[in-house]
Design a protein around this motif. Structure first.
Motif, PDB file in Angstrom:
ATOM      1  N   SER A   1      -7.177  19.161  12.894  1.00 48.45           N
ATOM      2  CA  SER A   1      -7.228  20.620  12.815  1.00 48.45           C
ATOM      3  C   SER A   1      -8.618  21.129  13.208  1.00 48.45           C
ATOM      4  O   SER A   1      -8.748  22.104  13.947  1.00 48.45           O
ATOM      5  N   TYR A   2      -9.638  20.443  12.729  1.00 49.15           N
ATOM      6  CA  TYR A   2     -11.020  20.842  13.006  1.00 49.15           C
ATOM      7  C   TYR A   2     -11.357  20.719  14.492  1.00 49.15           C
ATOM      8  O   TYR A   2     -12.011  21.590  15.078  1.00 49.15           O
ATOM      9  N   LEU A   3     -10.890  19.637  15.119  1.00 52.13           N
ATOM     10  CA  LEU A   3     -11.240  19.369  16.520  1.00 52.13           C
ATOM     11  C   LEU A   3     -10.201  19.874  17.513  1.00 52.13           C
ATOM     12  O   LEU A   3     -10.441  19.855  18.717  1.00 52.13           O
ATOM     13  N   GLN A   4      -9.048  20.285  16.995  1.00 53.29           N
ATOM     14  CA  GLN A   4      -7.973  20.790  17.861  1.00 53.29           C
ATOM     15  C   GLN A   4      -7.568  19.754  18.913  1.00 53.29           C
ATOM     16  O   GLN A   4      -7.488  20.036  20.114  1.00 53.29           O
ATOM     17  N   THR A   5      -7.301  18.543  18.467  1.00 51.98           N
ATOM     18  CA  THR A   5      -6.863  17.479  19.386  1.00 51.98           C
ATOM     19  C   THR A   5      -5.338  17.493  19.505  1.00 51.98           C
ATOM     20  O   THR A   5      -4.639  18.072  18.679  1.00 51.98           O
ATOM     21  N   GLU A   6      -4.846  16.842  20.551  1.00 53.22           N
ATOM     22  CA  GLU A   6      -3.410  16.615  20.702  1.00 53.22           C
ATOM     23  C   GLU A   6      -3.083  15.348  19.923  1.00 53.22           C
ATOM     24  O   GLU A   6      -3.309  14.236  20.397  1.00 53.22           O
ATOM     25  N   HIS A   7      -2.571  15.518  18.705  1.00 55.43           N
ATOM     26  CA  HIS A   7      -2.460  14.358  17.818  1.00 55.43           C
ATOM     27  C   HIS A   7      -1.070  13.739  17.848  1.00 55.43           C
ATOM     28  O   HIS A   7      -0.055  14.441  17.935  1.00 55.43           O
ATOM     29  N   HIS A   8      -1.056  12.385  17.720  1.00 58.83           N
ATOM     30  CA  HIS A   8       0.191  11.614  17.734  1.00 58.83           C
ATOM     31  C   HIS A   8       0.210  10.707  16.502  1.00 58.83           C
ATOM     32  O   HIS A   8      -0.339   9.598  16.527  1.00 58.83           O
ATOM     33  N   PRO A   9       0.813  11.157  15.401  1.00 62.41           N
ATOM     34  CA  PRO A   9       0.913  10.273  14.221  1.00 62.41           C
ATOM     35  C   PRO A   9       2.030   9.249  14.422  1.00 62.41           C
ATOM     36  O   PRO A   9       3.109   9.574  14.916  1.00 62.41           O
ATOM     37  N   ILE A  10       1.754   8.005  14.029  1.00 57.02           N
ATOM     38  CA  ILE A  10       2.734   6.925  14.185  1.00 57.02           C
ATOM     39  C   ILE A  10       2.888   6.223  12.838  1.00 57.02           C
ATOM     40  O   ILE A  10       1.890   5.918  12.181  1.00 57.02           O
ATOM     41  N   ALA A  11       4.124   5.975  12.439  1.00 59.57           N
ATOM     42  CA  ALA A  11       4.380   5.305  11.158  1.00 59.57           C
ATOM     43  C   ALA A  11       5.373   4.167  11.358  1.00 59.57           C
ATOM     44  O   ALA A  11       6.298   4.263  12.166  1.00 59.57           O
ATOM     45  N   PHE A  12       5.162   3.090  10.605  1.00 59.80           N
ATOM     46  CA  PHE A  12       6.033   1.915  10.706  1.00 59.80           C
ATOM     47  C   PHE A  12       6.656   1.613   9.354  1.00 59.80           C
ATOM     48  O   PHE A  12       6.071   1.883   8.305  1.00 59.80           O
ATOM     49  N   ASP A  13       7.838   1.011   9.399  1.00 62.55           N
ATOM     50  CA  ASP A  13       8.533   0.628   8.182  1.00 62.55           C
ATOM     51  C   ASP A  13       8.455  -0.883   7.997  1.00 62.55           C
ATOM     52  O   ASP A  13       8.113  -1.623   8.932  1.00 62.55           O
ATOM     53  N   THR A  14       8.801  -1.332   6.813  1.00 60.10           N
ATOM     54  CA  THR A  14       8.667  -2.742   6.448  1.00 60.10           C
ATOM     55  C   THR A  14       9.348  -3.705   7.422  1.00 60.10           C
ATOM     56  O   THR A  14       8.733  -4.693   7.843  1.00 60.10           O
ATOM     57  N   PRO A  15      10.603  -3.500   7.798  1.00 58.34           N
ATOM     58  CA  PRO A  15      11.253  -4.464   8.700  1.00 58.34           C
ATOM     59  C   PRO A  15      10.491  -4.660  10.006  1.00 58.34           C
ATOM     60  O   PRO A  15      10.397  -5.787  10.505  1.00 58.34           O
ATOM     61  N   GLU A  16       9.926  -3.573  10.561  1.00 58.35           N
ATOM     62  CA  GLU A  16       9.156  -3.690  11.799  1.00 58.35           C
ATOM     63  C   GLU A  16       7.920  -4.560  11.597  1.00 58.35           C
ATOM     64  O   GLU A  16       7.583  -5.399  12.446  1.00 58.35           O
ATOM     65  N   LEU A  17       7.231  -4.363  10.475  1.00 56.80           N
ATOM     66  CA  LEU A  17       6.011  -5.125  10.207  1.00 56.80           C
ATOM     67  C   LEU A  17       6.297  -6.607  10.045  1.00 56.80           C
ATOM     68  O   LEU A  17       5.545  -7.457  10.532  1.00 56.80           O
ATOM     69  N   VAL A  18       7.370  -6.913   9.362  1.00 55.61           N
ATOM     70  CA  VAL A  18       7.714  -8.321   9.136  1.00 55.61           C
ATOM     71  C   VAL A  18       8.088  -8.988  10.462  1.00 55.61           C
ATOM     72  O   VAL A  18       7.630 -10.099  10.757  1.00 55.61           O
ATOM     73  N   GLU A  19       8.895  -8.326  11.255  1.00 54.12           N
ATOM     74  CA  GLU A  19       9.319  -8.908  12.524  1.00 54.12           C
ATOM     75  C   GLU A  19       8.150  -9.070  13.486  1.00 54.12           C
ATOM     76  O   GLU A  19       8.143  -9.985  14.324  1.00 54.12           O
ATOM     77  N   ALA A  20       7.157  -8.204  13.397  1.00 55.27           N
ATOM     78  CA  ALA A  20       6.019  -8.253  14.319  1.00 55.27           C
ATOM     79  C   ALA A  20       5.027  -9.371  13.994  1.00 55.27           C
ATOM     80  O   ALA A  20       4.114  -9.629  14.781  1.00 55.27           O
ATOM     81  N   LEU A  21       5.182 -10.037  12.851  1.00 54.04           N
ATOM     82  CA  LEU A  21       4.274 -11.143  12.514  1.00 54.04           C
ATOM     83  C   LEU A  21       4.301 -12.221  13.593  1.00 54.04           C
ATOM     84  O   LEU A  21       3.264 -12.796  13.943  1.00 54.04           O
ATOM     85  N   ARG A  22       5.481 -12.497  14.128  1.00 55.27           N
ATOM     86  CA  ARG A  22       5.601 -13.534  15.159  1.00 55.27           C
ATOM     87  C   ARG A  22       4.891 -13.108  16.439  1.00 55.27           C
ATOM     88  O   ARG A  22       4.124 -13.884  17.022  1.00 55.27           O
ATOM     89  N   ASP A  23       5.126 -11.880  16.884  1.00 54.63           N
ATOM     90  CA  ASP A  23       4.492 -11.421  18.120  1.00 54.63           C
ATOM     91  C   ASP A  23       2.978 -11.371  17.979  1.00 54.63           C
ATOM     92  O   ASP A  23       2.254 -11.656  18.936  1.00 54.63           O
ATOM     93  N   ALA A  24       2.498 -11.027  16.800  1.00 54.24           N
ATOM     94  CA  ALA A  24       1.055 -11.004  16.575  1.00 54.24           C
ATOM     95  C   ALA A  24       0.470 -12.409  16.646  1.00 54.24           C
ATOM     96  O   ALA A  24      -0.616 -12.626  17.191  1.00 54.24           O
TER      97      ALA A  24
END
Length: 614
Positions: free
Chosen positions: A322-345
Motif C-alpha cells: 500500500s505504501y509503495l503502490q506496487t503491483e502485488h501478487h500474493p501466493i499461498a500453498f496448502d499442505t498437500p502441495e508442500l508435501v508433494e514438492a519435497l521430492r522435486d526440491a
C-alpha cells in the motif's frame, strides 16, 4: 542465468563423446529453458543451457571468439553488473564487440587480461573458458558463491558442471558417499561445508576461487578473501556509506531485458530493496514494480510467535504494498502441495536440503516464473549485518561450535550406533568448526569481545550464508527463474564486515546501522520491525502428513534409510504428542515436522539416486 557442464580429457578423443555431452547438458535444461548449445574438440567438451536475460538474440553459448592464432570458448552462468564500464574500458583498449550481452564482455575481458580479469568483475558468476592455444581450461566463481560450480578430478580427466546432476550423468562419476558425505548429511547439514560436494570425489570450487586445468593437472587459487581492516568512520558516515553502496548495487541489478520483480516479505531487508526499486523505476519512467509474497493456507489460524519468528508477515506485506503502490501478487500453498514438492526440491539440490522451506520456495519460484524471469531477493542481510538471534545470545557466542549446531548432540543421537561409530559425527563437526575459525582474518589490537563478534560474522558469511544462497539458486533455477541478491555485492560485504559491532548495533538494535542508512526510505514501523525469517507453514495438517509418511518408511524393511538411523528413537519422536511445529528437536533450525520431512528427503535421495555408501 544458465547452466553449463563439460570436461577435459587428455587420454581420449572427445569428438566421439557427443552423446555423453548432450546427456550431461540435458540435465540442466531447467536452468536454461530458452536455448541449448555444445562445443567439442579432441580434448575439451563444453555444454550450455541458456536462460535469456540480456540480449536474448545474440548471447548464445558456448560463445566462441577466434584470433589469428587462438580460439577461446566460453560457457557462463551469471550476470556482470559492471559490464557497461568494462565494455567501455575494453573498447578504449581497441577491443570490438558484436553483441550487447555481458557474456561477450566476460570473454573479451579474458582475452585482454587473462585470468586476472576476475578481479575486475562485479557480479554473480561461474564460468569455464577453454583456451585452444594454451590447451587449458580456466574456471572461476564469484566472490560470495552466489552461482555454483562443482568438479571432479580424475587421472587425466577433469569434469565440471553447475550442479552435481550434470557430473553424475558422466559415466566416470558415481553416486557414492563415504563417512564425510554422511557426516555432511546428518550432522553438518543443512549448512553443508563449502567445498564439499557430499558425493565421494565431488568437490566445489569455493567462492572467490579460480582454477586452471591443463596437462600438468589442476591448480586452484583464491583471487578474493574477506580481509580485516580498521574502520575509522563514525556511525553517521558509516550509515551514509551503507546507503550509497546499497542504492548503487540495487540500481545495477535492476537492469534486465525481460520482466523483473521483487520478493517482498514486509521485513526490513526485502522492503528496503523494493522501496529502492520503486524509487529507481519512478526516476527512469519504468512504471510500477511487481512484488510477490508467499504464505500458507490457514497460517493465520495456527501461527504462534517464538524467538525466530516473532510475528506474521501478512499485515506487513499489505503495509508495504500500500505504501509503495506496487503491483502485488500474493501466493499461498496448502499442505498437500508442500508435501508433494519435497521430492522435486530434493531433485533440484541433488541432495536432501531444508525440507519444507526448500519445497515452498520451489513452488513460490514456479508461480513467479509465470509472470517474471528475474527477481530481486533479500538474502544475506542477516549474515552480513548481524540480524540472527544467535548474534545476541550468550549461549551461542560462548559455544565452541557453530551457532546453528547447538543441538548437534541430539542430532548425533538419531544415528544408528554403527554409523555414529564410523563417521564420528561430533568429532567431524568439531574439525569443521576449527577449520572455519582458523580462516577468520584477525585484526591487530582488537579486544576479545570484538574479536568474537568478528568470528561470528565470518562464520555466518562463510558457512551459513552459502546454505541460503545454494538453496535460492537451486530452487529458482529449477524453474528457470533468475534471482539476484543485492546484499551479496562484494563491495558492501567487504565494508560491512569491518564495521565495529557497536556501530552495527546503532540504536541498540540488531542491524541498527542498516536501519539508520534507510531512514527516509521506509516507514518507521517497518524500519524497526523485529526480524522474521522466510515463513514456514504452521498448519498441523503438515505435521500429520509428514509424520504419517515417515512412520510408513520406518516400517519398510527395504528402506535404505533404516540402517543409517536410530529407528527406535525416531519412531518415539514421531509418535509422541509433543512433536509439534515449534518443538526444536534439532535446535533452532529444524522443528519436529522439519525433521520428519528431512528424513523423507534422505530416503527419497538414497532410493532415486541409488546412492552407494562405502
Amino acid at each position: 542465468m544458465c547452466g553449463f557442464t563439460g570436461w577435459i580429457d587428455w587420454t581420449d578423443d572427445l569428438t566421439k563423446q557427443s552423446a555423453t555431452l548432450e546427456k550431461m547438458t540435458g540435465t540442466l535444461a531447467n536452468r536454461g529453458p530458452d536455448a541449448s548449445g555444445t562445443w567439442i574438440s579432441p580434448h575439451c567438451a563444453l555444454g550450455h543451457r541458456r536462460l535469456s536475460v540480456i540480449d536474448p538474440i545474440n548471447g548464445a553459448q558456448p560463445m566462441v571468439r577466434t584470433t589469428e592464432d587462438d580460439t577461446y570458448v566460453l560457457v557462463y552462468n551469471g550476470e556482470l553488473y559492471n559490464a557497461p564500464e568494462l565494455k567501455r574500458e575494453l573498447e578504449g583498449r581497441g577491443r570490438r564487440f558484436t553483441t550487447t550481452c555481458d557474456t561477450e564482455v566476460l570473454l573479451v575481458a579474458y582475452m585482454e587480461w587473462g585470468p586476472s580479469c576476475v578481479e575486475k568483475f562485479n557480479g554473480i558468476f561461474a564460468f569455464a573458458l577453454w583456451d585452444s592455444k594454451e590447451q587449458q581450461l580456466f574456471l572461476a566463481r564469484d566472490r560470495l558463491g552466489v552461482k555454483p560450480l562443482f568438479f571432479a578430478k580424475q587421472l587425466g580427466r577433469f569434469i565440471f558442471g553447475s550442479e552435481p546432476k550434470a557430473l553424475l550423468a558422466h559415466p566416470a562419476v558415481k553416486p557414492e558417499i563415504g563417512p564425510e558425505g554422511l557426516a555432511e548429511i546428518f550432522i553438518v547439514g543443512p549448512a553443508r561445508t563449502p567445498g564439499h560436494g557430499v558425493y565421494r570425489d565431488l568437490s566445489e570450487l569455493l567462492p572467490g576461487q579460480c582454477a586452471i586445468a591443463n596437462r600438468s593437472g589442476v591448480s586452484i587459487a583464491a583471487y578474493w578473501k574477506l580481509e580485516s581492516r580498521p574502520h575509522t568512520e563514525d556511525a553517521a558516515a558509516t550509515a551514509r556509506k551503507v546507503g550509497e553502496l546499497l542504492s548503487d548495487t540495487v540500481e545495477r541489478q535492476l537492469v534486465s531485458d525481460v520482466p523483473l520483480c521483487t520478493l517482498l516479505s514486509g521485513g526490513l531487508d526485502s522492503s528496503a530493496l523494493t522501496a529502492l526499486a520503486v524509487s529507481y523505476y519512478k526516476q527512469t519512467g519504468q512504471g510500477n514494480v511487481h512484488t510477490f509474497s508467499v504464505d500458507y493456507v490457514d497460517n493465520d489460524k495456527h501461527f504462534k510467535s517464538h524467538a525466530f519468528q516473532p510475528n506474521a508477515d501478512a499485515p506487513w506485506i499489505e503495509r508495504m504494498t500500500s505504501y509503495l503502490q506496487t503491483e502485488h501478487h500474493p501466493i499461498a500453498f496448502d499442505t498437500p502441495e508442500l508435501v508433494e514438492a519435497l521430492r522435486d526440491a530434493m531433485l533440484a539440490r541433488d541432495l536432501p536440503g531444508m525440507a519444507d522451506v526448500d519445497a515452498s520456495l520451489l513452488l513460490f519460484c514456479k508461480e513467479i516464473k509465470k509472470e517474471a524471469t528475474v527477481a530481486i531477493s533479500g538474502e544475506a542481510a542477516d549474515e552480513i549485518f548481524g540480524g540472527y538471534p544467535w548474534f545476541h545470545r550468550e549461549d551461542a557466542l560462548n559455544a565452541n561450535t557453530f551457532p546453528w549446531s547447538l543441538a548437534a548432540g541430539m542430532r548425533a543421537d538419531l544415528l544408528s550406533q554403527d554409523v555414529a561409530a564410523w563417521i564420528k559425527p561430533l568429532e567431524y563437526l568439531g574439525d569443521r568448526y576449527s577449520d572455519a575459525i582458523a580462516e577468520v582474518p584477525r585484526l591487530n589490537g582488537e579486544d576479545a569481545a570484538a574479536s568474537r563478534m568478528r568470528q561470528m560474522s565470518y562464520l555466518n558469511i562463510a558457512r551459513f550464508m552459502p546454505t541460503l544462497l545454494d538453496r535460492k539458486d537451486r530452487m529458482s533455477m529449477a524453474v528457470g527463474l533468475e534471482v539476484r541478491v543485492p546484499y551479496c555485492d562484494h563491495r558492501l560485504v567487504e565494508y560491512v564486515f569491518n564495521i565495529p559491532w557497536q556501530i552495527k548495533m546503532t540504536g541498540d538494535r540488531e542491524k541498527g546501522i542498516l536501519r539508520q542508512s534507510l531512514e527516509g526510505v521506509l516507514p518507521h514501523d517497518v524500519l524497526y520491525r523485529k526480524k522474521s525469517p522466510y515463513p514456514k507453514t504452521h498448519n498441523p495438517n503438515y505435521l500429520s502428513a509428514v509424520r504419517s509418511r515417515l512412520l510408513d518408511i520406518l516400517s519398510d524393511g527395504n528402506s535404505p534409510l533404516l540402517p543409517l538411523i536410530n529407528v527406535k528413537k525416531i519412531r518415539e519422536i514421531a509418535e509422541s504428542e509433543t512433536a509439534s511445529s515449534n518443538l526444536p528437536w534439532f535446535g533452532q533450525l529444524m522443528s519436529g515436522p522439519q525433521l520428519f520431512a528431512y528424513l523423507l528427503q534422505v530416503d527419497m535421495w538414497l532410493r532415486e539416486y541409488r546412492v552407494s555408501i562405502r
